[in-house]
Design a protein around this motif. Sequence first.
Motif, mmCIF file in Angstrom:
data_model
loop_
_atom_site.group_PDB
_atom_site.id
_atom_site.type_symbol
_atom_site.label_atom_id
_atom_site.label_comp_id
_atom_site.label_asym_id
_atom_site.label_seq_id
_atom_site.Cartn_x
_atom_site.Cartn_y
_atom_site.Cartn_z
ATOM 1 N N ALA A 101 29.677 46.364 25.438
ATOM 2 C CA ALA A 101 29.898 47.141 26.661
ATOM 3 C C ALA A 101 29.069 46.582 27.815
ATOM 4 C CB ALA A 101 29.561 48.612 26.425
ATOM 5 N N ALA A 102 27.798 46.298 27.564
ATOM 6 C CA ALA A 102 26.916 45.792 28.618
ATOM 7 C C ALA A 102 27.356 44.414 29.110
ATOM 8 C CB ALA A 102 25.473 45.737 28.109
ATOM 9 N N VAL A 103 27.686 43.526 28.179
ATOM 10 C CA VAL A 103 28.110 42.180 28.556
ATOM 11 C C VAL A 103 29.414 42.239 29.351
ATOM 12 C CG1 VAL A 103 28.983 39.992 27.617
ATOM 13 C CG2 VAL A 103 26.877 40.978 26.717
ATOM 14 N N THR A 104 30.337 43.076 28.919
ATOM 15 C CA THR A 104 31.617 43.211 29.617
ATOM 16 C C THR A 104 31.419 43.685 31.048
ATOM 17 O OG1 THR A 104 32.768 43.676 27.543
ATOM 18 C CG2 THR A 104 33.856 44.384 29.563
ATOM 19 N N ILE A 105 30.609 44.711 31.220
ATOM 20 C CA ILE A 105 30.358 45.254 32.564
ATOM 21 C C ILE A 105 29.684 44.208 33.448
ATOM 22 C CG2 ILE A 105 28.973 46.929 33.856
ATOM 23 C CD1 ILE A 105 29.503 48.891 31.505
ATOM 24 N N TYR A 130 32.048 38.621 38.326
ATOM 25 C CA TYR A 130 33.341 38.090 38.762
ATOM 26 C C TYR A 130 33.795 38.763 40.061
ATOM 27 C CZ TYR A 130 38.328 37.164 38.953
ATOM 28 O OH TYR A 130 39.583 36.805 39.379
ATOM 29 N N LEU A 131 33.742 40.083 40.098
ATOM 30 C CA LEU A 131 34.166 40.806 41.298
ATOM 31 C C LEU A 131 33.313 40.467 42.503
ATOM 32 C CD1 LEU A 131 35.006 44.376 39.934
ATOM 33 C CD2 LEU A 131 36.603 42.616 40.697
ATOM 34 N N ILE A 132 32.009 40.381 42.315
ATOM 35 C CA ILE A 132 31.108 40.063 43.428
ATOM 36 C C ILE A 132 31.426 38.688 43.994
ATOM 37 C CG2 ILE A 132 28.702 39.511 43.983
ATOM 38 C CD1 ILE A 132 27.943 41.828 42.014
ATOM 39 N N VAL A 133 31.628 37.715 43.113
ATOM 40 C CA VAL A 133 31.904 36.359 43.581
ATOM 41 C C VAL A 133 33.257 36.286 44.281
ATOM 42 C CG1 VAL A 133 32.342 33.979 42.827
ATOM 43 C CG2 VAL A 133 30.413 35.248 41.879
ATOM 44 N N THR A 183 33.033 33.217 33.995
ATOM 45 C CA THR A 183 32.514 34.533 33.611
ATOM 46 C C THR A 183 32.973 34.920 32.211
ATOM 47 O OG1 THR A 183 34.312 35.666 34.789
ATOM 48 C CG2 THR A 183 32.214 35.416 35.953
ATOM 49 N N VAL A 184 34.201 34.582 31.852
ATOM 50 C CA VAL A 184 34.672 34.863 30.484
ATOM 51 C C VAL A 184 33.874 34.026 29.485
ATOM 52 C CG1 VAL A 184 36.617 34.626 28.903
ATOM 53 C CG2 VAL A 184 36.971 35.642 31.146
ATOM 54 N N ALA A 210 46.915 37.287 36.964
ATOM 55 C CA ALA A 210 45.715 36.897 36.225
ATOM 56 C C ALA A 210 44.660 37.997 36.258
ATOM 57 C CB ALA A 210 45.146 35.596 36.797
ATOM 58 N N ASN A 211 44.479 38.615 37.401
ATOM 59 C CA ASN A 211 43.473 39.663 37.515
ATOM 60 C C ASN A 211 43.871 40.933 36.781
ATOM 61 O OD1 ASN A 211 41.005 38.982 39.269
ATOM 62 N ND2 ASN A 211 42.720 37.905 40.211
ATOM 63 N N THR A 212 45.155 41.190 36.688
ATOM 64 C CA THR A 212 45.623 42.333 35.904
ATOM 65 C C THR A 212 45.336 42.116 34.421
ATOM 66 O OG1 THR A 212 47.344 42.869 37.505
ATOM 67 C CG2 THR A 212 47.656 43.691 35.261
ATOM 68 N N VAL A 213 45.604 40.919 33.946
ATOM 69 C CA VAL A 213 45.333 40.610 32.541
ATOM 70 C C VAL A 213 43.831 40.673 32.267
ATOM 71 C CG1 VAL A 213 45.473 38.805 30.780
ATOM 72 C CG2 VAL A 213 47.443 39.264 32.240
ATOM 73 N N TYR A 214 43.020 40.106 33.165
ATOM 74 C CA TYR A 214 41.570 40.142 32.991
ATOM 75 C C TYR A 214 41.065 41.584 32.983
ATOM 76 C CZ TYR A 214 36.650 38.727 33.645
ATOM 77 O OH TYR A 214 35.302 38.536 33.503
ATOM 78 N N LEU A 215 41.525 42.392 33.908
ATOM 79 C CA LEU A 215 41.125 43.798 33.946
ATOM 80 C C LEU A 215 41.539 44.521 32.668
ATOM 81 C CD1 LEU A 215 39.891 46.201 35.463
ATOM 82 C CD2 LEU A 215 42.137 46.569 36.507
ATOM 83 N N ALA A 216 42.704 44.198 32.142
ATOM 84 C CA ALA A 216 43.156 44.825 30.894
ATOM 85 C C ALA A 216 42.213 44.480 29.744
ATOM 86 C CB ALA A 216 44.577 44.386 30.559
ATOM 87 N N PHE A 217 41.778 43.225 29.677
ATOM 88 C CA PHE A 217 40.830 42.839 28.632
ATOM 89 C C PHE A 217 39.485 43.543 28.813
ATOM 90 C CE2 PHE A 217 43.439 38.845 28.043
ATOM 91 C CZ PHE A 217 43.893 39.207 26.784
ATOM 92 N N VAL A 218 39.038 43.661 30.049
ATOM 93 C CA VAL A 218 37.780 44.343 30.337
ATOM 94 C C VAL A 218 37.866 45.811 29.921
ATOM 95 C CG1 VAL A 218 36.311 45.183 32.231
ATOM 96 C CG2 VAL A 218 37.028 42.785 32.164
ATOM 97 N N LEU A 219 38.936 46.477 30.328
ATOM 98 C CA LEU A 219 39.097 47.890 29.974
ATOM 99 C C LEU A 219 39.257 48.081 28.472
ATOM 100 C CD1 LEU A 219 41.394 49.084 32.900
ATOM 101 C CD2 LEU A 219 38.935 49.476 32.606
#
Length: 142
Positions: free
Chosen positions: A12-16, A22-25, A47-48, A113-122
């Motif tokens: 959880a911590a690493v994912t956040i 990623y978002l900041i950059v 980041t991944v 790409a960002n939708t897929v990345y967000l899905a993996f994060v969630l």
Amino acid sequence: MALEEKRAWIMAAVTICAYAVYLIVVLGRAGSGSLTDVPYVATLLWTVGAAIVASIVLHIAASIASPRDAGRKDQRDREIGRFGEHIGQSFVVLGGVAALVMAMSELDHFWIANTVYLAFVLSSLLGSIAKIAAYRRGFQTW
């Protein structure tokens, strides 16, 4: 705290942290321009990759810190792990369907790409939260 619960906290911590970087950059590069013009691919891959390496290193460190628990899983740990993974996978499916619809709608690669990345994060977050809740509040098998 069980080693598997520590691993859920680590994930959880690493994912956040990775997604926040990623978002900041990416958002920092956008400035007042369009998001679709921002170079995101290298940042996403870095980041991944960094999250994977950090997760592995932290899991090894947790195992070293708890040597008597390392490699030991009981039935409850296996059931909680399975439960968390099943819960988390729902976002992978939703993200896949959303990306499919976006591709058929011919949206920009940035959004797909960002939708897929967000899905993996969630997926990772929801799975980790489900595991932590099961360890903290109890887990009832069906």
